[in-house]
Design a protein around this motif. Structure first.
Motif, PDB file in Angstrom:
ATOM      1  N   MET A   1       0.850  -1.172   0.000  1.00 31.98           N
ATOM      2  CA  MET A   1       0.000   0.000   0.000  1.00 31.98           C
ATOM      3  C   MET A   1       0.899   1.239   0.000  1.00 31.98           C
ATOM      4  O   MET A   1       1.776   1.380   0.835  1.00 31.98           O
ATOM      5  CB  MET A   1      -0.897  -0.007   1.236  1.00 31.98           C
ATOM      6  N   SER A   2       0.666   2.122  -0.920  1.00 31.16           N
ATOM      7  CA  SER A   2       1.432   3.360  -1.009  1.00 31.16           C
ATOM      8  C   SER A   2       0.674   4.482  -0.303  1.00 31.16           C
ATOM      9  O   SER A   2      -0.454   4.791  -0.655  1.00 31.16           O
ATOM     10  CB  SER A   2       1.657   3.723  -2.481  1.00 31.16           C
ATOM     11  N   ILE A   3       1.316   5.055   0.714  1.00 27.98           N
ATOM     12  CA  ILE A   3       0.727   6.154   1.461  1.00 27.98           C
ATOM     13  C   ILE A   3       1.597   7.373   1.221  1.00 27.98           C
ATOM     14  O   ILE A   3       2.792   7.357   1.511  1.00 27.98           O
ATOM     15  CB  ILE A   3       0.650   5.834   2.970  1.00 27.98           C
ATOM     16  N   ARG A   4       1.005   8.420   0.673  1.00 21.94           N
ATOM     17  CA  ARG A   4       1.734   9.645   0.372  1.00 21.94           C
ATOM     18  C   ARG A   4       1.356  10.717   1.391  1.00 21.94           C
ATOM     19  O   ARG A   4       0.182  10.971   1.630  1.00 21.94           O
ATOM     20  CB  ARG A   4       1.414  10.145  -1.032  1.00 21.94           C
ATOM     21  N   ILE A   5       2.388  11.332   1.954  1.00 18.01           N
ATOM     22  CA  ILE A   5       2.197  12.411   2.911  1.00 18.01           C
ATOM     23  C   ILE A   5       3.020  13.602   2.440  1.00 18.01           C
ATOM     24  O   ILE A   5       4.165  13.432   2.012  1.00 18.01           O
ATOM     25  CB  ILE A   5       2.617  11.985   4.327  1.00 18.01           C
ATOM     26  N   THR A   6       2.429  14.782   2.526  1.00 21.55           N
ATOM     27  CA  THR A   6       3.143  16.003   2.153  1.00 21.55           C
ATOM     28  C   THR A   6       3.482  16.781   3.415  1.00 21.55           C
ATOM     29  O   THR A   6       2.609  17.073   4.226  1.00 21.55           O
ATOM     30  CB  THR A   6       2.295  16.880   1.211  1.00 21.55           C
ATOM     31  N   PHE A   7       4.775  17.064   3.567  1.00 20.41           N
ATOM     32  CA  PHE A   7       5.268  17.908   4.647  1.00 20.41           C
ATOM     33  C   PHE A   7       5.583  19.267   4.043  1.00 20.41           C
ATOM     34  O   PHE A   7       6.284  19.351   3.037  1.00 20.41           O
ATOM     35  CB  PHE A   7       6.551  17.336   5.251  1.00 20.41           C
ATOM     36  N   ILE A   8       5.070  20.319   4.658  1.00 20.97           N
ATOM     37  CA  ILE A   8       5.444  21.678   4.255  1.00 20.97           C
ATOM     38  C   ILE A   8       6.512  22.118   5.250  1.00 20.97           C
ATOM     39  O   ILE A   8       6.240  22.303   6.440  1.00 20.97           O
ATOM     40  CB  ILE A   8       4.240  22.629   4.250  1.00 20.97           C
ATOM     41  N   GLU A   9       7.729  22.235   4.750  1.00 14.14           N
ATOM     42  CA  GLU A   9       8.869  22.571   5.591  1.00 14.14           C
ATOM     43  C   GLU A   9       8.808  24.034   6.017  1.00 14.14           C
ATOM     44  O   GLU A   9       8.091  24.836   5.408  1.00 14.14           O
ATOM     45  CB  GLU A   9      10.162  22.268   4.840  1.00 14.14           C
ATOM     46  N   PRO A  10       9.566  24.414   7.060  1.00 15.72           N
ATOM     47  CA  PRO A  10       9.544  25.807   7.522  1.00 15.72           C
ATOM     48  C   PRO A  10       9.841  26.834   6.427  1.00 15.72           C
ATOM     49  O   PRO A  10       9.327  27.946   6.478  1.00 15.72           O
ATOM     50  CB  PRO A  10      10.622  25.834   8.616  1.00 15.72           C
ATOM     51  N   SER A  11      10.611  26.454   5.414  1.00 14.94           N
ATOM     52  CA  SER A  11      10.922  27.365   4.306  1.00 14.94           C
ATOM     53  C   SER A  11       9.741  27.557   3.371  1.00 14.94           C
ATOM     54  O   SER A  11       9.765  28.433   2.514  1.00 14.94           O
ATOM     55  CB  SER A  11      12.102  26.818   3.497  1.00 14.94           C
ATOM     56  N   GLY A  12       8.723  26.708   3.507  1.00 14.13           N
ATOM     57  CA  GLY A  12       7.574  26.731   2.609  1.00 14.13           C
ATOM     58  C   GLY A  12       7.661  25.670   1.520  1.00 14.13           C
ATOM     59  O   GLY A  12       6.693  25.444   0.800  1.00 14.13           O
ATOM     60  N   ALA A  13       8.812  25.017   1.412  1.00 15.59           N
ATOM     61  CA  ALA A  13       8.981  23.951   0.413  1.00 15.59           C
ATOM     62  C   ALA A  13       8.093  22.765   0.777  1.00 15.59           C
ATOM     63  O   ALA A  13       7.973  22.399   1.949  1.00 15.59           O
ATOM     64  CB  ALA A  13      10.436  23.509   0.347  1.00 15.59           C
ATOM     65  N   GLU A  14       7.477  22.177  -0.224  1.00 14.82           N
ATOM     66  CA  GLU A  14       6.631  21.002  -0.018  1.00 14.82           C
ATOM     67  C   GLU A  14       7.416  19.748  -0.353  1.00 14.82           C
ATOM     68  O   GLU A  14       8.069  19.683  -1.389  1.00 14.82           O
ATOM     69  CB  GLU A  14       5.381  21.075  -0.891  1.00 14.82           C
ATOM     70  N   ARG A  15       7.360  18.757   0.533  1.00 19.13           N
ATOM     71  CA  ARG A  15       8.034  17.486   0.326  1.00 19.13           C
ATOM     72  C   ARG A  15       6.998  16.380   0.401  1.00 19.13           C
ATOM     73  O   ARG A  15       6.419  16.135   1.445  1.00 19.13           O
ATOM     74  CB  ARG A  15       9.075  17.241   1.417  1.00 19.13           C
ATOM     75  N   GLN A  16       6.738  15.746  -0.712  1.00 16.11           N
ATOM     76  CA  GLN A  16       5.823  14.609  -0.709  1.00 16.11           C
ATOM     77  C   GLN A  16       6.665  13.343  -0.587  1.00 16.11           C
ATOM     78  O   GLN A  16       7.622  13.150  -1.334  1.00 16.11           O
ATOM     79  CB  GLN A  16       4.989  14.562  -1.982  1.00 16.11           C
ATOM     80  N   VAL A  17       6.326  12.517   0.398  1.00 17.34           N
ATOM     81  CA  VAL A  17       7.099  11.314   0.675  1.00 17.34           C
ATOM     82  C   VAL A  17       6.172  10.114   0.771  1.00 17.34           C
ATOM     83  O   VAL A  17       4.971  10.253   0.997  1.00 17.34           O
ATOM     84  CB  VAL A  17       7.913  11.459   1.983  1.00 17.34           C
ATOM     85  N   GLU A  18       6.757   8.931   0.606  1.00 17.61           N
ATOM     86  CA  GLU A  18       6.016   7.695   0.823  1.00 17.61           C
ATOM     87  C   GLU A  18       6.200   7.294   2.270  1.00 17.61           C
ATOM     88  O   GLU A  18       7.306   7.351   2.802  1.00 17.61           O
ATOM     89  CB  GLU A  18       6.516   6.592  -0.101  1.00 17.61           C
ATOM     90  N   ALA A  19       5.122   6.902   2.897  1.00 15.99           N
ATOM     91  CA  ALA A  19       5.150   6.526   4.309  1.00 15.99           C
ATOM     92  C   ALA A  19       4.786   5.059   4.464  1.00 15.99           C
ATOM     93  O   ALA A  19       3.992   4.521   3.695  1.00 15.99           O
ATOM     94  CB  ALA A  19       4.177   7.399   5.093  1.00 15.99           C
ATOM     95  N   GLU A  20       5.360   4.454   5.468  1.00 14.75           N
ATOM     96  CA  GLU A  20       5.113   3.046   5.749  1.00 14.75           C
ATOM     97  C   GLU A  20       4.071   2.921   6.863  1.00 14.75           C
ATOM     98  O   GLU A  20       4.221   3.540   7.929  1.00 14.75           O
ATOM     99  CB  GLU A  20       6.426   2.389   6.187  1.00 14.75           C
ATOM    100  N   PRO A  21       3.028   2.146   6.643  1.00 16.45           N
ATOM    101  CA  PRO A  21       2.021   1.959   7.698  1.00 16.45           C
ATOM    102  C   PRO A  21       2.668   1.429   8.972  1.00 16.45           C
ATOM    103  O   PRO A  21       3.591   0.614   8.928  1.00 16.45           O
ATOM    104  CB  PRO A  21       1.065   0.915   7.108  1.00 16.45           C
TER     105      PRO A  21
END
Length: 107
Positions: free
Chosen positions: A1-21
């Motif tokens: 199962m692919s779970i995608r989470i987006t973190f908005i870093e303090p600089s405002g940059a968006e980082r979309q990553v794959e997360a493990e359940p």
């Protein structure tokens, strides 16, 4: 199962990553070198250096804070009703598409 989470870093940059359940948001952020997540205590809910903001409308996906997170949040100077500790949010399938903003106040 692919779970995608987006973190908005303090600089405002968006980082979309794959997360493990079963992992925490903090573990996911650290594994993906998300800026601003310091995680000094390694996920033991003892330092508050993994703070993120999660819109309350998304709490059904993440779960609402409970002890010991609520006590740690009360201790922190950063007053925001959407403040969460990423070490206390478990990645589940419901988190797919989640967007969280990393607090710029990690110290």
């Amino acid at each position: 199962m692919s779970i995608r989470i987006t973190f908005i870093e303090p600089s405002g940059a968006e980082r979309q990553v794959e997360a493990e359940p079963g992992k925490s948001l903090m573990e996911t952020a650290v594994a993906n070198s998300v800026a601003g997540i310091i995680a000094e205590c390694g996920g033991n809910c003892a330092c508050g250096t993994c703070r993120v903001f999660v819109a309350r409308s998304l709490w059904p996906q993440t779960g609402a804070p409970v002890e010991p997170e609520t006590s740690m949040l009360e201790f922190l100077d950063e007053a925001n009703p959407e403040l969460r500790l990423s070490c206390q949010i478990e990645v589940t399938g419901a988190c797919d598409g989640l967007v969280v903003r990393v607090s710029p106040e990690q110290r």
